[in-house]
Design an enzyme around this catalytic site. Structure first.
Site, PDB file in Angstrom:
ATOM      1  N   SER A  60     -64.486 -56.500   9.823  1.00  0.00           N
ATOM      2  CA  SER A  60     -65.277 -55.366  10.331  1.00  0.00           C
ATOM      3  C   SER A  60     -64.907 -55.086  11.779  1.00  0.00           C
ATOM      4  O   SER A  60     -65.043 -53.964  12.257  1.00  0.00           O
ATOM      5  CB  SER A  60     -66.768 -55.686  10.235  1.00  0.00           C
ATOM      6  OG  SER A  60     -67.104 -56.064   8.924  1.00  0.00           O
ATOM      7  N   ARG A  61     -64.459 -56.121  12.486  1.00  0.00           N
ATOM      8  CA  ARG A  61     -64.148 -55.947  13.908  1.00  0.00           C
ATOM      9  C   ARG A  61     -62.819 -55.226  14.140  1.00  0.00           C
ATOM     10  O   ARG A  61     -62.537 -54.815  15.269  1.00  0.00           O
ATOM     11  CB  ARG A  61     -64.111 -57.309  14.609  1.00  0.00           C
ATOM     12  CG  ARG A  61     -65.484 -57.954  14.715  1.00  0.00           C
ATOM     13  CD  ARG A  61     -65.437 -59.239  15.539  1.00  0.00           C
ATOM     14  NE  ARG A  61     -66.765 -59.702  15.899  1.00  0.00           N
ATOM     15  CZ  ARG A  61     -67.405 -60.707  15.284  1.00  0.00           C
ATOM     16  NH1 ARG A  61     -66.832 -61.339  14.283  1.00  0.00           N
ATOM     17  NH2 ARG A  61     -68.600 -61.069  15.680  1.00  0.00           N
ATOM     18  N   VAL A 116     -58.532 -61.143   1.869  1.00  0.00           N
ATOM     19  CA  VAL A 116     -57.950 -59.834   1.551  1.00  0.00           C
ATOM     20  C   VAL A 116     -57.358 -59.269   2.839  1.00  0.00           C
ATOM     21  O   VAL A 116     -57.999 -59.304   3.892  1.00  0.00           O
ATOM     22  CB  VAL A 116     -59.016 -58.877   0.974  1.00  0.00           C
ATOM     23  CG1 VAL A 116     -58.432 -57.493   0.736  1.00  0.00           C
ATOM     24  CG2 VAL A 116     -59.579 -59.449  -0.319  1.00  0.00           C
ATOM     25  N   HIS A 127     -64.984 -57.703   1.700  1.00  0.00           N
ATOM     26  CA  HIS A 127     -66.349 -57.839   1.173  1.00  0.00           C
ATOM     27  C   HIS A 127     -66.407 -57.386  -0.289  1.00  0.00           C
ATOM     28  O   HIS A 127     -67.044 -58.023  -1.126  1.00  0.00           O
ATOM     29  CB  HIS A 127     -67.319 -56.953   1.963  1.00  0.00           C
ATOM     30  CG  HIS A 127     -67.439 -57.275   3.417  1.00  0.00           C
ATOM     31  ND1 HIS A 127     -67.023 -56.416   4.408  1.00  0.00           N
ATOM     32  CD2 HIS A 127     -67.950 -58.355   4.056  1.00  0.00           C
ATOM     33  CE1 HIS A 127     -67.279 -56.938   5.591  1.00  0.00           C
ATOM     34  NE2 HIS A 127     -67.835 -58.117   5.412  1.00  0.00           N
ATOM     35  N   ASP A 140     -63.166 -66.876   6.646  1.00  0.00           N
ATOM     36  CA  ASP A 140     -63.984 -67.760   7.490  1.00  0.00           C
ATOM     37  C   ASP A 140     -63.985 -69.144   6.843  1.00  0.00           C
ATOM     38  O   ASP A 140     -65.007 -69.603   6.322  1.00  0.00           O
ATOM     39  CB  ASP A 140     -65.397 -67.206   7.591  1.00  0.00           C
ATOM     40  CG  ASP A 140     -65.425 -65.804   8.181  1.00  0.00           C
ATOM     41  OD1 ASP A 140     -65.538 -65.684   9.400  1.00  0.00           O
ATOM     42  OD2 ASP A 140     -65.298 -64.824   7.411  1.00  0.00           O
TER      43      ASP A 140
END
Ligand code: AMP
Length: 305
Positions: free
Chosen positions: A209-210, A199, A60, A173
């Site tokens: 995040s998961r 990244v 992010h 994604d």
């Protein structure tokens, strides 16, 4: 680059609301966000949006840094969007930590966090959805029906609220990037979509995040994903042209790990996500798996001749 507040000029209310020139501001209301944006538009300042679901990591942050390098005002949206989760998915347990996200976004150079509530975005009686056809029927769209309808709806709403000149999305994604680009093209939207590279952790695992939900053992097993994709790229660089063979090899590697369930491993073209049989133009090797309860995706782009 001149700080945003200096460009706005004078001691505007924007200045007063900031504890220091660089302090990030968190906005929860759509009306307030729109009012801020209007002020920047009046001054002809460029606006970038980095849409996220929070629990930020270096993936992010790379988007925020890129946005900051090219745009005057950077808004990071943090919204765990319920409409893109299926009934049995992890909406309820998706990791959240706004204070940590605030610090990280500020360090990366963001000016605002837009952090609306679910009720703010989808008030009672909400009934409107945006749907891109075809592209969304493939890959993740097949196993997550309704997912992309939720994604395009929230991105559309964010674009209407923030009116960004540019929006930054990660190629982690890859299908999402193509779907959003198609929506922007088909609906004549004014935002330029900037795709950014994946990244990875030092050992190769694509940041997500998961990943925090992986046990130590699962974390170690997960390396088979990136390793298999890198191996595929090495094979192509060494002259391999048989995509079916490459995909079969990735599947076999992953199947060796009994804790992993494959959703899909596919070679598709980067235009319409149809199966690719030959290495022409750009080919996306994309995969989705479940390790324990955690769904992970990863991909690599192969450049054809
Ligand atoms: P998310 O919070 O997972 O919805 O992701 C928000 C944005 O960050 C999306 O555009 C993602 O593609 C992007 N992103 C997530 N992980 C990575 C990564 N490892 N590298 C680059 N971009 C990423």
């Amino acid at each position: 680059m001149t700080p945003v507040c200096a460009k706005i000029g004078g001691r505007s209310d924007i200045m007063k609301n900031r504890s220091s020139e660089d302090a990030i501001k968190i906005i929860e209301s759509i009306a307030k966000m729109k009012a801020r944006i209007r002020k920047y538009k009046e001054k002809n300042l460029s606006i970038a949006l980095v849409p996220t679901m929070g629990y930020l990591h270096k993936g992010h942050l790379s988007l925020i840094e890129k946005a900051k390098a090219n745009t005057e005002v950077v808004v990071v949206s943090i919204f765990v969007n319920p409409t893109q989760f299926g009934e049995n998915e992890d909406y309820g347990v998706y990791p959240r930590d706004l204070e940590r996200d605030r610090k990280l976004s500020e360090e990366a150079g963001a000016d605002y966090i837009f952090n609306p509530s679910v009720e703010e975005i989808y008030p009672r009686g909400y009934n409107t959805y945006v749907e891109v056809e075809k592209l969304t029927e493939k890959l993740c769209g097949k196993s997550r029906p309704g997912h992309f309808r939720g994604v395009t709806t929230i991105v559309n709403k964010l674009f209407n609220i923030i009116e960004p000149d540019r929006a930054y999305f990660g190629l982690k994604d890859a299908q999402q990037v193509l779907v959003i680009m198609k929506m922007v093209e088909d609906l004549n939207m004014n935002t330029e979509i900037i795709p950014c590279p994946i990244v990875r952790e030092e050992d190769g695992l694509a940041m997500s995040s998961r990943n925090v939900y992986l046990s130590k053992k699962e974390r170690s097993i997960s390396l088979v994903l990136s390793k298999s994709l890198f191996e595929a790229k090495d094979k192509v660089n060494a002259g391999e042209r048989n995509l079916a063979k490459i995909v079969a090899r990735i599947k076999a590697n992953i199947d060796n790990e009994s804790e992993i369930t494959i959703d899909y491993v596919k070679a598709v073209n980067m235009i319409n996500l149809e199966n690719a049989t030959t290495l022409e133009n750009k080919v996306l090797i994309a995969l989705a798996v479940k390790i324990g309860k955690v769904r992970l995706i990863d991909n690599i782009i192969l450049e054809g001749n």
